[in-house]
Design a protein around this motif. Structure first.
Motif, PDB file in Angstrom:
ATOM      1  N   LYS A  94      22.782 -21.037  94.098  1.00  0.00           N
ATOM      2  CA  LYS A  94      24.197 -21.409  94.191  1.00  0.00           C
ATOM      3  C   LYS A  94      24.814 -20.991  95.524  1.00  0.00           C
ATOM      4  O   LYS A  94      25.710 -21.675  96.019  1.00  0.00           O
ATOM      5  CB  LYS A  94      24.993 -20.850  93.019  1.00  0.00           C
ATOM      6  CG  LYS A  94      25.141 -19.365  92.973  1.00  0.00           C
ATOM      7  CD  LYS A  94      25.903 -18.923  91.730  1.00  0.00           C
ATOM      8  CE  LYS A  94      25.825 -17.438  91.590  1.00  0.00           C
ATOM      9  NZ  LYS A  94      26.367 -16.968  90.334  1.00  0.00           N
ATOM     10  N   LEU A 128      33.894 -25.742  90.877  1.00  0.00           N
ATOM     11  CA  LEU A 128      34.139 -25.555  89.447  1.00  0.00           C
ATOM     12  C   LEU A 128      32.813 -25.453  88.689  1.00  0.00           C
ATOM     13  O   LEU A 128      32.673 -24.659  87.757  1.00  0.00           O
ATOM     14  CB  LEU A 128      35.006 -26.690  88.898  1.00  0.00           C
ATOM     15  CG  LEU A 128      36.446 -26.720  89.420  1.00  0.00           C
ATOM     16  CD1 LEU A 128      37.167 -27.970  88.927  1.00  0.00           C
ATOM     17  CD2 LEU A 128      37.203 -25.464  89.032  1.00  0.00           C
ATOM     18  N   GLY A 129      31.826 -26.236  89.128  1.00  0.00           N
ATOM     19  CA  GLY A 129      30.478 -26.115  88.554  1.00  0.00           C
ATOM     20  C   GLY A 129      29.865 -24.756  88.844  1.00  0.00           C
ATOM     21  O   GLY A 129      29.204 -24.166  87.973  1.00  0.00           O
ATOM     22  N   PHE A 130      30.086 -24.232  90.062  1.00  0.00           N
ATOM     23  CA  PHE A 130      29.582 -22.895  90.400  1.00  0.00           C
ATOM     24  C   PHE A 130      30.230 -21.839  89.513  1.00  0.00           C
ATOM     25  O   PHE A 130      29.592 -20.855  89.135  1.00  0.00           O
ATOM     26  CB  PHE A 130      29.822 -22.560  91.872  1.00  0.00           C
ATOM     27  CG  PHE A 130      29.112 -23.456  92.849  1.00  0.00           C
ATOM     28  CD1 PHE A 130      27.885 -24.043  92.551  1.00  0.00           C
ATOM     29  CD2 PHE A 130      29.670 -23.719  94.085  1.00  0.00           C
ATOM     30  CE1 PHE A 130      27.237 -24.867  93.451  1.00  0.00           C
ATOM     31  CE2 PHE A 130      29.028 -24.534  95.002  1.00  0.00           C
ATOM     32  CZ  PHE A 130      27.806 -25.118  94.686  1.00  0.00           C
ATOM     33  N   ILE A 170      34.822 -30.068  92.750  1.00  0.00           N
ATOM     34  CA  ILE A 170      34.030 -30.208  91.526  1.00  0.00           C
ATOM     35  C   ILE A 170      32.806 -29.288  91.579  1.00  0.00           C
ATOM     36  O   ILE A 170      32.470 -28.633  90.579  1.00  0.00           O
ATOM     37  CB  ILE A 170      33.618 -31.683  91.316  1.00  0.00           C
ATOM     38  CG1 ILE A 170      34.864 -32.526  91.000  1.00  0.00           C
ATOM     39  CG2 ILE A 170      32.574 -31.809  90.210  1.00  0.00           C
ATOM     40  CD1 ILE A 170      34.628 -34.029  91.048  1.00  0.00           C
ATOM     41  N   ALA A 171      32.173 -29.214  92.757  1.00  0.00           N
ATOM     42  CA  ALA A 171      31.003 -28.333  92.911  1.00  0.00           C
ATOM     43  C   ALA A 171      31.392 -26.877  92.664  1.00  0.00           C
ATOM     44  O   ALA A 171      30.679 -26.142  91.963  1.00  0.00           O
ATOM     45  CB  ALA A 171      30.392 -28.493  94.305  1.00  0.00           C
ATOM     46  N   THR A 227      28.267 -26.923 100.752  1.00  0.00           N
ATOM     47  CA  THR A 227      29.587 -27.455 100.411  1.00  0.00           C
ATOM     48  C   THR A 227      30.643 -27.028 101.414  1.00  0.00           C
ATOM     49  O   THR A 227      31.461 -27.842 101.862  1.00  0.00           O
ATOM     50  CB  THR A 227      29.986 -26.992  98.992  1.00  0.00           C
ATOM     51  OG1 THR A 227      28.967 -27.411  98.076  1.00  0.00           O
ATOM     52  CG2 THR A 227      31.310 -27.571  98.571  1.00  0.00           C
ATOM     53  N   LEU A 279      31.190 -22.270  86.397  1.00  0.00           N
ATOM     54  CA  LEU A 279      30.492 -22.341  85.102  1.00  0.00           C
ATOM     55  C   LEU A 279      29.090 -21.743  85.201  1.00  0.00           C
ATOM     56  O   LEU A 279      28.641 -21.046  84.283  1.00  0.00           O
ATOM     57  CB  LEU A 279      30.431 -23.791  84.624  1.00  0.00           C
ATOM     58  CG  LEU A 279      31.780 -24.425  84.279  1.00  0.00           C
ATOM     59  CD1 LEU A 279      31.615 -25.902  83.949  1.00  0.00           C
ATOM     60  CD2 LEU A 279      32.436 -23.676  83.130  1.00  0.00           C
ATOM     61  N   TRP A 280      28.385 -22.010  86.310  1.00  0.00           N
ATOM     62  CA  TRP A 280      27.047 -21.473  86.531  1.00  0.00           C
ATOM     63  C   TRP A 280      27.101 -19.945  86.540  1.00  0.00           C
ATOM     64  O   TRP A 280      26.257 -19.270  85.966  1.00  0.00           O
ATOM     65  CB  TRP A 280      26.513 -22.010  87.842  1.00  0.00           C
ATOM     66  CG  TRP A 280      25.094 -21.696  88.196  1.00  0.00           C
ATOM     67  CD1 TRP A 280      24.216 -20.838  87.571  1.00  0.00           C
ATOM     68  CD2 TRP A 280      24.363 -22.260  89.274  1.00  0.00           C
ATOM     69  NE1 TRP A 280      23.016 -20.838  88.201  1.00  0.00           N
ATOM     70  CE2 TRP A 280      23.068 -21.702  89.257  1.00  0.00           C
ATOM     71  CE3 TRP A 280      24.679 -23.175  90.272  1.00  0.00           C
ATOM     72  CZ2 TRP A 280      22.099 -22.032  90.189  1.00  0.00           C
ATOM     73  CZ3 TRP A 280      23.698 -23.500  91.200  1.00  0.00           C
ATOM     74  CH2 TRP A 280      22.426 -22.943  91.152  1.00  0.00           C
ATOM     75  N   THR A 281      28.130 -19.399  87.171  1.00  0.00           N
ATOM     76  CA  THR A 281      28.296 -17.948  87.244  1.00  0.00           C
ATOM     77  C   THR A 281      28.539 -17.368  85.854  1.00  0.00           C
ATOM     78  O   THR A 281      27.996 -16.318  85.510  1.00  0.00           O
ATOM     79  CB  THR A 281      29.452 -17.593  88.189  1.00  0.00           C
ATOM     80  OG1 THR A 281      29.146 -18.111  89.490  1.00  0.00           O
ATOM     81  CG2 THR A 281      29.663 -16.094  88.287  1.00  0.00           C
ATOM     82  N   ARG A 293      27.459 -18.559  83.100  1.00  0.00           N
ATOM     83  CA  ARG A 293      26.180 -18.660  82.377  1.00  0.00           C
ATOM     84  C   ARG A 293      25.311 -17.456  82.669  1.00  0.00           C
ATOM     85  O   ARG A 293      24.564 -16.977  81.840  1.00  0.00           O
ATOM     86  CB  ARG A 293      25.454 -19.948  82.762  1.00  0.00           C
ATOM     87  CG  ARG A 293      24.119 -20.139  82.071  1.00  0.00           C
ATOM     88  CD  ARG A 293      23.422 -21.382  82.582  1.00  0.00           C
ATOM     89  NE  ARG A 293      23.138 -21.294  83.980  1.00  0.00           N
ATOM     90  CZ  ARG A 293      21.962 -20.967  84.486  1.00  0.00           C
ATOM     91  NH1 ARG A 293      20.967 -20.675  83.712  1.00  0.00           N
ATOM     92  NH2 ARG A 293      21.776 -20.937  85.790  1.00  0.00           N
ATOM     93  N   GLY A 308      37.708 -24.007  93.845  1.00  0.00           N
ATOM     94  CA  GLY A 308      37.513 -25.380  93.376  1.00  0.00           C
ATOM     95  C   GLY A 308      38.826 -26.103  93.188  1.00  0.00           C
ATOM     96  O   GLY A 308      38.981 -27.267  93.589  1.00  0.00           O
TER      97      GLY A 308
END
Length: 193
Positions: free
Chosen positions: A119, A76-78, A73-74, A126, A80-82, A84, A183
């Protein structure tokens, strides 16, 4: 060895287009490349050592299945952060340009502060939580440190030779895809455990 290689690849990709890579380009226009690289290496080694220690503590306290799911999950969040994006604001750009005193200390201090909570630091935590054992944790630390320094060395070369950024869209989508793949793999491992 797998912890080293995974960490190297993940952190190298994570660093592409990151704020600290932009800082490396900026510092490379003011200081000698060698001084910038030494400062980056020292700061990265320290931050990632702390990240590995934090990840190891979390990994020892939690069972492996949930850790893999959280790591997936982290990542996958990274991704999305990338997508952005991450840019230097005017204040950060000015600080990088005005740095005085020892170039190595200026660069190292700036990178140390920039990496706290970034990140790449969170990705290293992680990765360490997902790999147990002293040898694997050493691999995560070495791989994450070398991966980040290699990406920032690329930025230094590009900053000095080309004087402009790599194509931002290609970097952003490539890094996001890499995070999404890792992820998905971690989620699959966590569900299977």
């Amino acid at each position: 060895m797998s912890a080293f290689l995974i960490s190297l690849a993940v952190i190298f990709v994570a660093e592409l287009g990151d704020k600290s890579q932009l800082m490396a380009m900026t510092f490379a226009t003011r200081f000698r490349a060698w001084h910038v690289l030494i400062g980056i290496t020292a700061a990265t080694a320290i931050v990632h050592l702390a990240s590995v220690a934090l990840g190891a503590a979390l990994g020892a306290a939690l069972p492996t299945g949930p850790i893999s799911i959280l790591a997936g999950i982290a990542f996958l969040g990274f991704a999305l952060w990338t997508l952005r994006g991450d840019e230097l604001d005017d204040d950060e750009r000015d600080k990088a340009r005005r740095a005085t005193g020892s170039a190595i200390l200026a660069v190292g201090g700036a990178f140390f502060l920039a990496e706290l909570g970034d990140k790449t630091m969170l990705a290293t935590v992680t990765l360490a939580a997902d790999h147990g054992g002293l040898l694997a944790l050493a691999g995560v630390w070495a791989g994450s440190t070398i991966g980040m320094v290699a990406a920032d060395a690329l930025a230094i070369v590009v900053g000095q030779m080309l004087g402009r950024k790599l194509p931002e869209r290609v970097i952003k989508y490539g890094a996001a895809a890499g995070f999404a793949v890792f992820g998905a793999i971690l989620l699959a491992e966590g569900i299977a455990a």
